[in-house]
Design a protein around this motif. Sequence first.
Motif, PDB file in Angstrom:
ATOM      1  N   ARG A  55      -9.825   6.480   1.169  1.00  0.00           N
ATOM      2  CA  ARG A  55     -10.045   5.677  -0.036  1.00  0.00           C
ATOM      3  C   ARG A  55     -11.078   4.574   0.225  1.00  0.00           C
ATOM      4  O   ARG A  55     -11.875   4.243  -0.656  1.00  0.00           O
ATOM      5  CB  ARG A  55      -8.717   5.049  -0.488  1.00  0.00           C
ATOM      6  N   ILE A  56     -11.040   3.968   1.424  1.00  0.00           N
ATOM      7  CA  ILE A  56     -12.020   2.927   1.756  1.00  0.00           C
ATOM      8  C   ILE A  56     -13.428   3.485   1.696  1.00  0.00           C
ATOM      9  O   ILE A  56     -14.331   2.893   1.083  1.00  0.00           O
ATOM     10  CB  ILE A  56     -11.719   2.343   3.149  1.00  0.00           C
TER      11      ILE A  56
ATOM     12  N   LEU B  95     -18.540 -13.388  -2.250  1.00  0.00           N
ATOM     13  CA  LEU B  95     -17.799 -12.137  -2.290  1.00  0.00           C
ATOM     14  C   LEU B  95     -16.867 -12.066  -3.482  1.00  0.00           C
ATOM     15  O   LEU B  95     -16.732 -11.048  -4.132  1.00  0.00           O
ATOM     16  CB  LEU B  95     -17.002 -11.969  -0.987  1.00  0.00           C
ATOM     17  N   SER B  96     -16.177 -13.205  -3.791  1.00  0.00           N
ATOM     18  CA  SER B  96     -15.242 -13.202  -4.912  1.00  0.00           C
ATOM     19  C   SER B  96     -15.949 -12.955  -6.239  1.00  0.00           C
ATOM     20  O   SER B  96     -15.415 -12.340  -7.151  1.00  0.00           O
ATOM     21  CB  SER B  96     -14.482 -14.531  -4.966  1.00  0.00           C
ATOM     22  N   LEU B  97     -17.218 -13.422  -6.333  1.00  0.00           N
ATOM     23  CA  LEU B  97     -17.994 -13.197  -7.559  1.00  0.00           C
ATOM     24  C   LEU B  97     -18.300 -11.717  -7.724  1.00  0.00           C
ATOM     25  O   LEU B  97     -18.206 -11.161  -8.806  1.00  0.00           O
ATOM     26  CB  LEU B  97     -19.292 -14.016  -7.504  1.00  0.00           C
ATOM     27  N   HIS B  98     -18.646 -11.062  -6.601  1.00  0.00           N
ATOM     28  CA  HIS B  98     -18.911  -9.629  -6.673  1.00  0.00           C
ATOM     29  C   HIS B  98     -17.635  -8.856  -6.988  1.00  0.00           C
ATOM     30  O   HIS B  98     -17.677  -7.805  -7.601  1.00  0.00           O
ATOM     31  CB  HIS B  98     -19.506  -9.145  -5.344  1.00  0.00           C
ATOM     32  N   GLU B  99     -16.510  -9.395  -6.519  1.00  0.00           N
ATOM     33  CA  GLU B  99     -15.241  -8.753  -6.862  1.00  0.00           C
ATOM     34  C   GLU B  99     -15.062  -8.697  -8.372  1.00  0.00           C
ATOM     35  O   GLU B  99     -14.611  -7.701  -8.915  1.00  0.00           O
ATOM     36  CB  GLU B  99     -14.099  -9.534  -6.204  1.00  0.00           C
ATOM     37  N   LYS B 100     -15.438  -9.763  -9.066  1.00  0.00           N
ATOM     38  CA  LYS B 100     -15.325  -9.783 -10.525  1.00  0.00           C
ATOM     39  C   LYS B 100     -16.294  -8.787 -11.148  1.00  0.00           C
ATOM     40  O   LYS B 100     -16.044  -8.247 -12.208  1.00  0.00           O
ATOM     41  CB  LYS B 100     -15.591 -11.192 -11.056  1.00  0.00           C
ATOM     42  N   ASN B 101     -17.396  -8.553 -10.473  1.00  0.00           N
ATOM     43  CA  ASN B 101     -18.400  -7.639 -11.009  1.00  0.00           C
ATOM     44  C   ASN B 101     -18.106  -6.198 -10.649  1.00  0.00           C
ATOM     45  O   ASN B 101     -18.907  -5.317 -10.910  1.00  0.00           O
ATOM     46  CB  ASN B 101     -19.791  -8.017 -10.499  1.00  0.00           C
ATOM     47  N   GLY B 102     -16.983  -5.918  -9.985  1.00  0.00           N
ATOM     48  CA  GLY B 102     -16.596  -4.541  -9.728  1.00  0.00           C
ATOM     49  C   GLY B 102     -16.953  -4.030  -8.359  1.00  0.00           C
ATOM     50  O   GLY B 102     -16.835  -2.838  -8.095  1.00  0.00           O
ATOM     51  N   MET B 103     -17.389  -4.899  -7.424  1.00  0.00           N
ATOM     52  CA  MET B 103     -17.741  -4.411  -6.096  1.00  0.00           C
ATOM     53  C   MET B 103     -16.516  -3.913  -5.341  1.00  0.00           C
ATOM     54  O   MET B 103     -16.591  -3.006  -4.551  1.00  0.00           O
ATOM     55  CB  MET B 103     -18.438  -5.513  -5.290  1.00  0.00           C
ATOM     56  N   GLY B 104     -15.368  -4.520  -5.564  1.00  0.00           N
ATOM     57  CA  GLY B 104     -14.134  -4.040  -4.956  1.00  0.00           C
ATOM     58  C   GLY B 104     -14.020  -4.289  -3.470  1.00  0.00           C
ATOM     59  O   GLY B 104     -13.141  -3.717  -2.821  1.00  0.00           O
TER      60      GLY B 104
ATOM     61  N   ARG C 250      -7.095  -3.406   2.111  1.00  0.00           N
ATOM     62  CA  ARG C 250      -6.661  -2.109   2.643  1.00  0.00           C
ATOM     63  C   ARG C 250      -6.837  -2.053   4.158  1.00  0.00           C
ATOM     64  O   ARG C 250      -5.993  -1.513   4.878  1.00  0.00           O
ATOM     65  CB  ARG C 250      -7.464  -0.981   1.980  1.00  0.00           C
ATOM     66  N   ILE C 251      -7.941  -2.619   4.631  1.00  0.00           N
ATOM     67  CA  ILE C 251      -8.180  -2.638   6.081  1.00  0.00           C
ATOM     68  C   ILE C 251      -7.097  -3.448   6.785  1.00  0.00           C
ATOM     69  O   ILE C 251      -6.546  -3.020   7.813  1.00  0.00           O
ATOM     70  CB  ILE C 251      -9.576  -3.215   6.379  1.00  0.00           C
ATOM     71  N   GLU C 252      -6.788  -4.607   6.233  1.00  0.00           N
ATOM     72  CA  GLU C 252      -5.768  -5.461   6.852  1.00  0.00           C
ATOM     73  C   GLU C 252      -4.386  -4.832   6.777  1.00  0.00           C
ATOM     74  O   GLU C 252      -3.531  -5.086   7.639  1.00  0.00           O
ATOM     75  CB  GLU C 252      -5.757  -6.826   6.176  1.00  0.00           C
ATOM     76  N   SER C 253      -4.143  -4.012   5.760  1.00  0.00           N
ATOM     77  CA  SER C 253      -2.826  -3.400   5.615  1.00  0.00           C
ATOM     78  C   SER C 253      -2.518  -2.423   6.736  1.00  0.00           C
ATOM     79  O   SER C 253      -1.355  -2.133   7.012  1.00  0.00           O
ATOM     80  CB  SER C 253      -2.735  -2.678   4.269  1.00  0.00           C
ATOM     81  N   ILE C 254      -3.539  -1.888   7.399  1.00  0.00           N
ATOM     82  CA  ILE C 254      -3.319  -0.967   8.526  1.00  0.00           C
ATOM     83  C   ILE C 254      -3.669  -1.634   9.849  1.00  0.00           C
ATOM     84  O   ILE C 254      -3.896  -0.972  10.864  1.00  0.00           O
ATOM     85  CB  ILE C 254      -4.152   0.329   8.344  1.00  0.00           C
TER      86      ILE C 254
ATOM     87  N   MET D 137       0.829  -1.204   0.000  1.00  0.00           N
ATOM     88  CA  MET D 137       0.000   0.000   0.000  1.00  0.00           C
ATOM     89  C   MET D 137       0.869   1.262   0.000  1.00  0.00           C
ATOM     90  O   MET D 137       0.536   2.266  -0.659  1.00  0.00           O
ATOM     91  CB  MET D 137      -0.921  -0.002   1.216  1.00  0.00           C
ATOM     92  N   LYS D 138       1.985   1.222   0.732  1.00  0.00           N
ATOM     93  CA  LYS D 138       2.874   2.390   0.755  1.00  0.00           C
ATOM     94  C   LYS D 138       3.474   2.634  -0.625  1.00  0.00           C
ATOM     95  O   LYS D 138       3.576   3.784  -1.085  1.00  0.00           O
ATOM     96  CB  LYS D 138       3.981   2.175   1.792  1.00  0.00           C
ATOM     97  N   VAL D 139       3.887   1.534  -1.273  1.00  0.00           N
ATOM     98  CA  VAL D 139       4.430   1.671  -2.624  1.00  0.00           C
ATOM     99  C   VAL D 139       3.361   2.205  -3.577  1.00  0.00           C
ATOM    100  O   VAL D 139       3.623   3.090  -4.404  1.00  0.00           O
ATOM    101  CB  VAL D 139       4.970   0.311  -3.121  1.00  0.00           C
ATOM    102  N   GLU D 140       2.148   1.652  -3.426  1.00  0.00           N
ATOM    103  CA  GLU D 140       1.042   2.117  -4.280  1.00  0.00           C
ATOM    104  C   GLU D 140       0.771   3.599  -4.053  1.00  0.00           C
ATOM    105  O   GLU D 140       0.575   4.359  -5.004  1.00  0.00           O
ATOM    106  CB  GLU D 140      -0.211   1.297  -3.970  1.00  0.00           C
TER     107      GLU D 140
END
Length: 425
Positions: A337-338, A381-390, A397-401, A220-223
Amino acid sequence: MKTNCTHMKIKKSLFIKQKVIFVLLLFSLFAFGGIIYTFSNSAVLDSQHIRLVEFSEKVEIEVFNGRIKMDELLSGNKTITNSSVFERFDRAENYISDIEQIISKTKKIKLDKENHFLYQLSELRLLIHQIKEIVRTKINKDVNSVDLNLAGSYLEFMLKFDEYGKTLHAFISENNYRLKRELFILLTSIFTILIISLVLIVRLMNSLIRTNRVLLHNTMKVEQSERRRIAMDLHDGLGAMLSSVGLYSKILEKKFKDDPKIHGQLNQITLLSNQALQTVSEVINNLNPSILNRYGLVESLDRLCARANSIGNVKLHLESKKFIGEMNKSTEVIIYRIISELINNTIKHANATEAFITLKGNTKIILHYQDNGSGFDSRKLSLHEKNGMGLLNIIDRIESIGGDSLIDTTPGNGFAITIELRIDK
């Protein structure tokens, strides 16, 4: 340098996974080996005990049959020979030798019961040999006085054999006790190693989780650093060029104001350059929300909700009066961003009319987001990820902090997420 650090974290993560597999494999091998060893010893010991009992019974039978054969021989039974009589006693002695051989093959340390058992075997052999010699004297010399000695020796043999039977039983019981003790020690060792393995696995998994979090945080820091660099390049490069285009078009508009056709075309160029510049500004703000540096997290979120309310069909409500926490800029950017992504999901996918954002806490920040949209099956959830839910990206991002999240949604009942984050002041 950051890329190399990320590669090192990935290697460490793989190394920890290899350690977990090694611990599980080592425990499995030990447990499997212990079980095989125990069953093998148990089978060998049972076989030895069966043979000991079998040979002991044959010793008694052969001595008893030898005496019967002798009586039949002396009574004039011509089918019985001298050799057939002594053959019975020889077999009895051979069975005693077999018993001694079985005992000698055991790799156990000799106990008092084993020594006593072997001593009684030698006494039985001596008594059998004595009976055999008395029988030989009786057959060859037919001395009547020998009968008394034969009866006494046979009685002594039976008494000694009864004592031997008790010793045999005690010997078998002692061996079984030793096997049970070994089995208990083995099970205790397996249980202890299991506990140690579980502790090691838990520690390794915790280390893996920490490594993954650090890896995700560094990613995330690099991003964020790349976003900032791209935003600066757009601002200093494309933004400056678009500003120049707009400036030159305005100058040309004044120069050709008497020509309506050219003036209209130049005016259109000015409008398009302004729109492009506004779009670039929005992209730059999305890449690097400078609004946070200017207004802080709470007011930036307030402005974000106000802008979304002015252009969308979803009414956003922000409650942040109970928020008195402070966090570093990188964490603020991730939180911003979240929430931006959650709002974007609600507007694009949820068919919602309202959404509520609650931010509260001090050292422990609690963010609650809820809309009244269509919701979805969280198991897909993974299916919605493909549909753009993000949402998977949001969870990362939550886990990164170092935060935790709880999603509550079902089809037709809206969407809600609660995020908890502990921060240092």
